[in-house]
Scaffold this active site. Structure first.
Site, PDB file in Angstrom:
ATOM      1  N   ASN A  91       0.771  -1.263   0.093  1.00  0.00           N
ATOM      2  CA  ASN A  91       0.033   0.048  -0.006  1.00  0.00           C
ATOM      3  C   ASN A  91       0.761   1.161   0.187  1.00  0.00           C
ATOM      4  OD1 ASN A  91       0.855  -0.722   2.765  1.00  0.00           O
ATOM      5  ND2 ASN A  91      -0.787   0.509   3.514  1.00  0.00           N
ATOM      6  N   GLY A 108      -2.976 -11.760  10.823  1.00  0.00           N
ATOM      7  CA  GLY A 108      -2.819 -13.159  10.735  1.00  0.00           C
ATOM      8  C   GLY A 108      -1.267 -13.703  10.340  1.00  0.00           C
ATOM      9  N   THR A 109      -0.544 -13.030   9.566  1.00  0.00           N
ATOM     10  CA  THR A 109       0.689 -13.065   9.016  1.00  0.00           C
ATOM     11  C   THR A 109       1.564 -12.393  10.290  1.00  0.00           C
ATOM     12  OG1 THR A 109       0.017 -12.659   6.717  1.00  0.00           O
ATOM     13  CG2 THR A 109       2.235 -12.567   7.237  1.00  0.00           C
ATOM     14  N   GLU A 169       3.707  -3.997  12.681  1.00  0.00           N
ATOM     15  CA  GLU A 169       2.643  -2.980  12.483  1.00  0.00           C
ATOM     16  C   GLU A 169       1.599  -3.569  11.815  1.00  0.00           C
ATOM     17  OE1 GLU A 169       0.057  -1.075  10.848  1.00  0.00           O
ATOM     18  OE2 GLU A 169       1.616  -0.145   9.459  1.00  0.00           O
ATOM     19  N   CYS A 182      -3.110   2.254   6.476  1.00  0.00           N
ATOM     20  CA  CYS A 182      -3.444   1.722   7.897  1.00  0.00           C
ATOM     21  C   CYS A 182      -3.800   2.699   8.564  1.00  0.00           C
ATOM     22  CB  CYS A 182      -1.872   1.272   8.366  1.00  0.00           C
ATOM     23  SG  CYS A 182      -1.040  -0.387   7.596  1.00  0.00           S
ATOM     24  N   LYS A 240      -2.761  -2.893  21.396  1.00  0.00           N
ATOM     25  CA  LYS A 240      -3.539  -3.966  21.335  1.00  0.00           C
ATOM     26  C   LYS A 240      -2.971  -4.908  20.131  1.00  0.00           C
ATOM     27  CE  LYS A 240      -7.636  -1.868  21.610  1.00  0.00           C
ATOM     28  NZ  LYS A 240      -8.927  -1.384  21.635  1.00  0.00           N
ATOM     29  N   GLU A 274       8.047   2.528  14.626  1.00  0.00           N
ATOM     30  CA  GLU A 274       8.984   2.785  13.732  1.00  0.00           C
ATOM     31  C   GLU A 274       8.828   4.528  13.786  1.00  0.00           C
ATOM     32  OE1 GLU A 274       8.924  -0.276  10.383  1.00  0.00           O
ATOM     33  OE2 GLU A 274       7.113   0.449  10.719  1.00  0.00           O
TER      34      GLU A 274
END
Length: 470
Positions: A146, A225-226, A244, A278, A444, A451
């Site tokens: 992105n 998930g990754t 992140e 994000c 969370k 970063e």
């Protein structure tokens, strides 16, 4: 293009390649190697060989290389931005800003290179205690599609400034601009092996980097998930990890806010980069007393957005980057049609490309399950709330905690938003901006570590204590 390993441009050991497709036209714009375990090993070996000489350089000398690279990037902005549009899809103006932002990040860390510090403590009982900050070694950076150029800068800048070497893996759909920038690093005098850029699928190449015993840190930007898999896998070899993992950023519009400014902020914060950011505005909670007027202004702003190929003049929103993202957005909208009203958009235009209209939704209940998840695309739900208590509770009612914003003229409300909103970064009367001076990361399930800023430098080093008695 080929991969950058040890200062040389190489094909994949397997000989396989991947096509890079323009998301606006579906045309192939390039091919890159489809690397695997052998290529990851070669890149890590090159980074390992380059580590000691690079770490031994005075930090200011490392900073000079970053600064020279930034100069070359700025000179090549037009070419790099056009490449970024072709592979990612964003409008040329946004791509240009991203390339310039990458140069700014390098300049920022080049400036910090002269101020890397440790600690010194004198004690009677133990003598002099010196705490040095030492580079970790070989680091792996895994970046998404992105914001591929900017996020590459967020990983390369602090890692190299601190004295580490790096193996960077761009996303399979957006490797071209990152590889082009790798060439500029070499032209700026970066020693061979300090930065290696490898291309290939995450399930093979990315996995090989995360499991490699020589890699000391993994910095990953992507989905939850990754990210969990990266954390679990990296723990097996005690790697440092920065994650992140996205967000479902709320925007709270109070009844005393400047509604025109807030509506413009919501439209810009949601539809920038086709909503694929994000920290984009993912959901708006607006006080009921001003909800009608706010919606009117937001509808006006949204309808004014021109959608098309990012290289076309006047286009303000390009396509989604890939077919899977488009399918997810279509599913999200279809799933809420029975309980919500689509004010603007809500469909895919005819023709080629992964386009979807900028879409506004209203009428969802404040506790709708869809509001708790990350929607990575140009869909913005607007939800009415009665007061700040309800807004904050709703904003925090998700596993995510990356960014949030509150729009108000009341200092007390602003302070409460900054205090009570569960997010790694909170904006007041603005949203989305994250300059390199600002520590960036979430709470969370949005991730761990930070970063940007001097805080990132610390996360690419580890303390070494020296106790000296004369």
């Amino acid at each position: 293009m080929k991969m950058l390993i040890g200062g040389e441009w190489k094909a994949a050991a397997s000989g396989r390649e991947m096509e890079v497709v323009n998301p606006a036209t579906w045309e192939t714009v390039g091919t890159v190697p489809s690397g695997g375990h052998e290529d990851a090993g070669a890149a890590v070996d090159a980074a390992g060989e380059a580590f000691a000489p690079w770490a031994d350089l005075p930090p200011v000398e490392r900073g000079k290389v970053l600064f020279r690279t930034a100069v070359l990037v700025r000179e090549e902005t037009e070419r790099l931005a056009a490449t970024l549009v072709a592979e990612q899809g964003k409008p040329l103006r946004e791509a240009t800003d991203e390339v310039r932002g990458f140069a700014h990040v390098l300049e920022y860390y080049a400036g910090l290179s002269s101020s890397l510090y440790g600690e010194s403590i004198n004690t009677k009982a133990y003598g002099r205690i010196i705490v040095e900050r030492r580079p970790l070694g070989v680091c792996a950076g895994i970046i998404p599609w992105n914001m591929p150029v900017m996020i590459a800068g967020w990983k390369i800048g602090p890692a190299l400034t601190a004295g580490n070497t790096m193996v960077l893996k761009p996303a399979s759909t957006t490797p071209l601009t990152t590889l082009a920038i790798g060439d500029l690093f070499l032209k700026a005098g970066l020693p061979a092996g300090v930065l290696n850029i490898v291309t290939g699928p995450g399930e093979t190449l990315g996995e090989a980097l995360v499991t490699h015993p020589v890699v000391r840190k993994v910095s990953f930007t992507g989905e939850i998930g990754t990210g969990r898999h990266v954390a679990e896998t990296a723990a097996q070899t005690m790697k440092h990890v920065t994650l992140e993992l996205g967000g479902s950023d709320p925007m709270i519009v109070c009844d005393d806010a400047d509604l025109a400014v807030a509506a413009a902020g919501a439209a810009g914060g949601r539809f920038y980069n086709c909503g694929q950011t994000c920290t984009a505005v993912k959901r708006v909670y607006v006080f009921s007393d001003v909800a009608d007027r706010f919606r009117e202004l937001l509808v006006e702003k949204t309808r004014a957005i021109t959608v098309g190929d990012g290289m076309e003049k006047g286009v303000r929103m390009g396509p989604l980057n890939n077919a899977a993202g488009l399918e997810r957005i279509e599913t999200v909208v279809e799933d809420v049609r029975d309980e919500a009203e689509v004010l603007v958009g809500g469909k895919r235009p005819e023709g080629k490309g992964f386009f979807y209209e900028p879409t506004l939704i209203t009428g969802l209940p404040v506790d709708a399950p869809s509001l708790r998840e990350e929607v990575f695309g140009p869909v913005l739900p607007v939800v009415e709330v009665e007061d700040l208590d309800e807004a904050v509770a709703a904003a925090n009612g998700t596993r995510y905690g990356l960014g949030a914003s509150i729009w108000t003229k009341d200092l007390g409300r602003a302070e409460r938003g900054c205090r009570d909103l569960e997010a790694g970064i909170v904006w007041v009367n603005q949203h989305l901006k994250a300059p390199p001076e600002t520590p960036f990361g979430g709470v969370k399930w949005s991730g761990t570590g930070r970063e940007n800023g001097p805080h990132a430098l610390e996360r690419y080093t580890e303390e070494k204590a020296l106790l000296i008695r004369s």
